[in-house]
Design a protein around this motif. Structure first.
Motif, PDB file in Angstrom:
ATOM      1  N   ASN A  50     -13.529  29.047  49.450  1.00  0.00           N
ATOM      2  CA  ASN A  50     -14.764  28.898  48.753  1.00  0.00           C
ATOM      3  C   ASN A  50     -15.701  29.966  49.078  1.00  0.00           C
ATOM      4  O   ASN A  50     -16.735  29.972  48.374  1.00  0.00           O
ATOM      5  CB  ASN A  50     -15.139  27.715  48.907  1.00  0.00           C
ATOM      6  CG  ASN A  50     -15.863  27.418  50.061  1.00  0.00           C
ATOM      7  OD1 ASN A  50     -15.772  28.103  51.156  1.00  0.00           O
ATOM      8  ND2 ASN A  50     -16.910  26.683  50.269  1.00  0.00           N
ATOM      9  N   ASP A  58     -19.658  42.669  46.303  1.00  0.00           N
ATOM     10  CA  ASP A  58     -19.906  41.068  46.144  1.00  0.00           C
ATOM     11  C   ASP A  58     -20.251  40.457  47.222  1.00  0.00           C
ATOM     12  O   ASP A  58     -19.652  40.003  48.175  1.00  0.00           O
ATOM     13  CB  ASP A  58     -18.618  40.378  45.596  1.00  0.00           C
ATOM     14  CG  ASP A  58     -18.312  40.367  43.996  1.00  0.00           C
ATOM     15  OD1 ASP A  58     -19.460  40.013  43.404  1.00  0.00           O
ATOM     16  OD2 ASP A  58     -17.401  40.851  43.550  1.00  0.00           O
ATOM     17  N   ASN A  61     -22.378  34.556  47.167  1.00  0.00           N
ATOM     18  CA  ASN A  61     -21.754  33.307  46.294  1.00  0.00           C
ATOM     19  C   ASN A  61     -20.475  33.639  45.454  1.00  0.00           C
ATOM     20  O   ASN A  61     -20.346  33.439  44.317  1.00  0.00           O
ATOM     21  CB  ASN A  61     -22.592  32.980  45.087  1.00  0.00           C
ATOM     22  CG  ASN A  61     -23.918  32.518  45.680  1.00  0.00           C
ATOM     23  OD1 ASN A  61     -24.135  31.813  46.787  1.00  0.00           O
ATOM     24  ND2 ASN A  61     -24.987  32.728  44.938  1.00  0.00           N
ATOM     25  N   LEU A  62     -19.505  34.465  46.487  1.00  0.00           N
ATOM     26  CA  LEU A  62     -18.297  34.726  45.641  1.00  0.00           C
ATOM     27  C   LEU A  62     -17.128  33.727  46.131  1.00  0.00           C
ATOM     28  O   LEU A  62     -16.654  33.879  47.321  1.00  0.00           O
ATOM     29  CB  LEU A  62     -17.794  36.286  46.111  1.00  0.00           C
ATOM     30  CG  LEU A  62     -16.470  36.778  45.499  1.00  0.00           C
ATOM     31  CD1 LEU A  62     -16.649  36.718  43.836  1.00  0.00           C
ATOM     32  CD2 LEU A  62     -16.148  37.988  45.955  1.00  0.00           C
ATOM     33  N   SER A  63     -16.493  32.836  45.443  1.00  0.00           N
ATOM     34  CA  SER A  63     -15.409  32.085  45.589  1.00  0.00           C
ATOM     35  C   SER A  63     -14.194  32.808  45.411  1.00  0.00           C
ATOM     36  O   SER A  63     -14.219  33.680  44.719  1.00  0.00           O
ATOM     37  CB  SER A  63     -15.682  30.722  45.032  1.00  0.00           C
ATOM     38  OG  SER A  63     -15.397  31.015  43.654  1.00  0.00           O
ATOM     39  N   LYS A  66     -13.508  32.240  41.788  1.00  0.00           N
ATOM     40  CA  LYS A  66     -14.342  33.158  40.877  1.00  0.00           C
ATOM     41  C   LYS A  66     -13.925  34.431  40.874  1.00  0.00           C
ATOM     42  O   LYS A  66     -13.576  35.221  39.785  1.00  0.00           O
ATOM     43  CB  LYS A  66     -15.635  33.310  41.525  1.00  0.00           C
ATOM     44  CG  LYS A  66     -16.704  33.615  40.568  1.00  0.00           C
ATOM     45  CD  LYS A  66     -17.956  33.079  41.078  1.00  0.00           C
ATOM     46  CE  LYS A  66     -19.244  33.955  40.670  1.00  0.00           C
ATOM     47  NZ  LYS A  66     -20.305  33.464  41.583  1.00  0.00           N
ATOM     48  N   LEU A  67     -13.365  35.213  42.092  1.00  0.00           N
ATOM     49  CA  LEU A  67     -12.867  36.550  42.012  1.00  0.00           C
ATOM     50  C   LEU A  67     -11.361  36.694  41.296  1.00  0.00           C
ATOM     51  O   LEU A  67     -11.254  37.370  40.623  1.00  0.00           O
ATOM     52  CB  LEU A  67     -12.710  36.942  43.541  1.00  0.00           C
ATOM     53  CG  LEU A  67     -12.213  38.216  43.782  1.00  0.00           C
ATOM     54  CD1 LEU A  67     -13.135  39.325  43.080  1.00  0.00           C
ATOM     55  CD2 LEU A  67     -11.945  38.864  45.152  1.00  0.00           C
ATOM     56  N   ASP A  69     -10.419  34.979  39.066  1.00  0.00           N
ATOM     57  CA  ASP A  69     -10.528  34.740  37.405  1.00  0.00           C
ATOM     58  C   ASP A  69     -11.295  35.721  37.044  1.00  0.00           C
ATOM     59  O   ASP A  69     -10.745  36.198  35.811  1.00  0.00           O
ATOM     60  CB  ASP A  69     -11.756  33.381  37.620  1.00  0.00           C
ATOM     61  CG  ASP A  69     -11.269  32.350  36.287  1.00  0.00           C
ATOM     62  OD1 ASP A  69     -10.196  32.465  35.913  1.00  0.00           O
ATOM     63  OD2 ASP A  69     -12.285  32.200  35.550  1.00  0.00           O
ATOM     64  N   ARG A  70     -11.855  36.562  37.629  1.00  0.00           N
ATOM     65  CA  ARG A  70     -12.452  37.434  37.379  1.00  0.00           C
ATOM     66  C   ARG A  70     -11.347  38.953  37.025  1.00  0.00           C
ATOM     67  O   ARG A  70     -11.134  39.713  36.074  1.00  0.00           O
ATOM     68  CB  ARG A  70     -13.620  38.496  37.925  1.00  0.00           C
ATOM     69  CG  ARG A  70     -15.041  37.716  37.580  1.00  0.00           C
ATOM     70  CD  ARG A  70     -16.264  37.979  38.217  1.00  0.00           C
ATOM     71  NE  ARG A  70     -16.136  39.288  39.141  1.00  0.00           N
ATOM     72  CZ  ARG A  70     -16.864  39.488  40.396  1.00  0.00           C
ATOM     73  NH1 ARG A  70     -17.702  38.460  40.877  1.00  0.00           N
ATOM     74  NH2 ARG A  70     -16.704  40.317  40.942  1.00  0.00           N
TER      75      ARG A  70
END
Ligand code: FAD
Ligand code: NAP
Length: 321
Positions: A50, A58, A61-63, A66-67, A69-70
């Motif tokens: 998480n 980054d 707040n980089l989970s 999220k990474l 998905d990007r």
């Protein structure tokens, strides 16, 4: 009944972790007709964390979700054929190479193996009995089920310490069991662990200790049996959950009949001009599957980039094959 993909592509990337996604971005920009097969864990290992603090650029707040998905959105920007399938076996003696998935058969002139690794287990029988019923390999996925309960984590690397810190904010008490008296984890995480102990006072470290057994009623776990090398004695700890974080094993078995493998890692470096080439020309490997040392998101991505550049070179040399 399996459908055969009659038409071959120029490149198939097996795996959708940082190595696979990065390779896809580079290959599509090189105009290589590419297919990416996601495998059982779309996004790869990083979806289990998480907080990522070491992805350059980054810094907050980089989970993992999220990474990844990007990265997937970045891949989708280009015309990559993404297949949700799991490769069960291969034939690297045929050309174009053949891959046999659960859903389809795929043919390709080149392959990038980016299948990463899977969680290693303790190898005690009870672990299979209680997997998903008190035993877990992913704190982010399952931690919530242990709210205000006593649990244990086993391991002494980055994963174990991260999971312990994360779980100590959910559970009542976390026992961290490690087989040596020193952690393998990065200094920053060790410091954070001791700070968390100071602040939360709910983490108990058991150094020089092994888990002998996991005990319960076959439906839920209620204790683990420990052996302490220091005290030379066995003792039980009452817990309702055990998180296993003792490292990973490369997912290389399906390739082992065809390419050189050492300690489960796919061997690369067979071509001075294409560093990610395996023992067969046209088959390349990137990421944790071929890296027994660094095993980081950034190194996996970097080698995915290298593999795509190597494929471009391979295809231009072999364009009439
Ligand atoms: P993986 O991420 O393992 O991806 C492998 C891919 O291959 C998956 O998509 C899977 O579905 C696919 N696959 C497997 N078998 C098959 C098959 N038979 N057919 C088709 N596809 C298949 N690194 C960092 O740099 N920073 C961190 O903060 C960090 N945190 C971590 C936290 C945890 C809990 C863990 C476990 C690891 C962490 N790492 C971190 C390490 C990092 O996740 C790995 O180094 C990185 O994910 C490796 O990328 P990869 O693409 O090589 O493989
Ligand atoms: P790891 O670094 O290989 O550590 C595994 C730990 O489990 C070690 O402490 C090891 O003990 C212990 N262990 C191994 N087999 C065991 C067994 N059979 N019984 C009991 N204990 C056992 O694995 P990891 O922590 O999963 O990390 C894997 C890679 O991902 C590493 O490269 C790591 O840097 C990376 N990662 C990075 C981050 C981050 O950057 N924040 C986070 C997580 C993971 P010994 O120490 O005695 O060998």
């Amino acid at each position: 009944m399996k459908k055969t993909e009659n038409k071959h592509v120029q490149l198939i990337i097996i795996g959708s972790g940082p190595a696979g996604y990065t390779a896809a971005i580079y290959s599509s920009r090189a105009n290589i007709n590419t297919m990416l097969i996601t495998g059982p864990k779309p996004g790869g290992q990083l979806i289990q964390t998480n907080e990522i603090e070491n992805w350059p650029g980054d810094y907050k707040n980089l989970s993992g979700i999220k990474l990844m998905d990007r990265m997937l959105n970045h891949v989708k920007k280009f015309s990559i054929n993404i297949k949700n399938d799991i490769i069960k076996s291969v034939n690297f003696k045929k050309y174009p190479f053949e891959l046999y998935g659960e859903e389809n058969i795929y043919l390709s002139k080149s392959i990038i193996i980016a299948t990463g690794s899977s969680t290693k287990l303790l190898n005690i029988p009870a672990e299979n009995v209680y997997m998903g019923k008190g035993v877990s390999t992913c704190a982010i996925c399952d931690g919530f089920f242990y709210k205000n309960q006593n649990i244990a984590v086993v391991g002494g690397g980055n994963s174990a310490l991260e999971e312990t810190i994360y779980l100590s904010n959910i559970a009542q008490k976390v026992h961290l069991i490690h087989r040596r008296d020193q952690f393998r984890a990065d200094k920053i995480l060790i410091n954070r662990l001791y700070n968390q102990i100071k602040n939360n006072n709910n983490i108990i470290i058991h150094f020089n200790s092994y888990i002998l057994d996991i005990l319960g009623n076959n439906k839920i776990v209620n204790k683990i049996q420990i052996y302490s090398k220091t005290e030379k004695k066995e003792y039980p700890i009452n817990v309702s959950g055990l998180f296993i974080a003792i490292g990973h094993i490369p997912n290389s078995e399906i390739f082992s009949k065809y390419i050189d493998i050492e300690n489960n890692y796919v061997k690369i470096g067979y071509n001075d001009l294409m560093k990610t080439q395996t023992s067969i020309p046209g088959i390349f490997a990137a990421g944790d599957i071929s890296d027994n040392i660094y095993r980081q998101a950034i190194t996996a991505s970097a080698s995915g980039c290298m593999a795509a550049i190597d494929v471009e070179k391979y295809l231009s040399i072999n364009k009439y094959n």
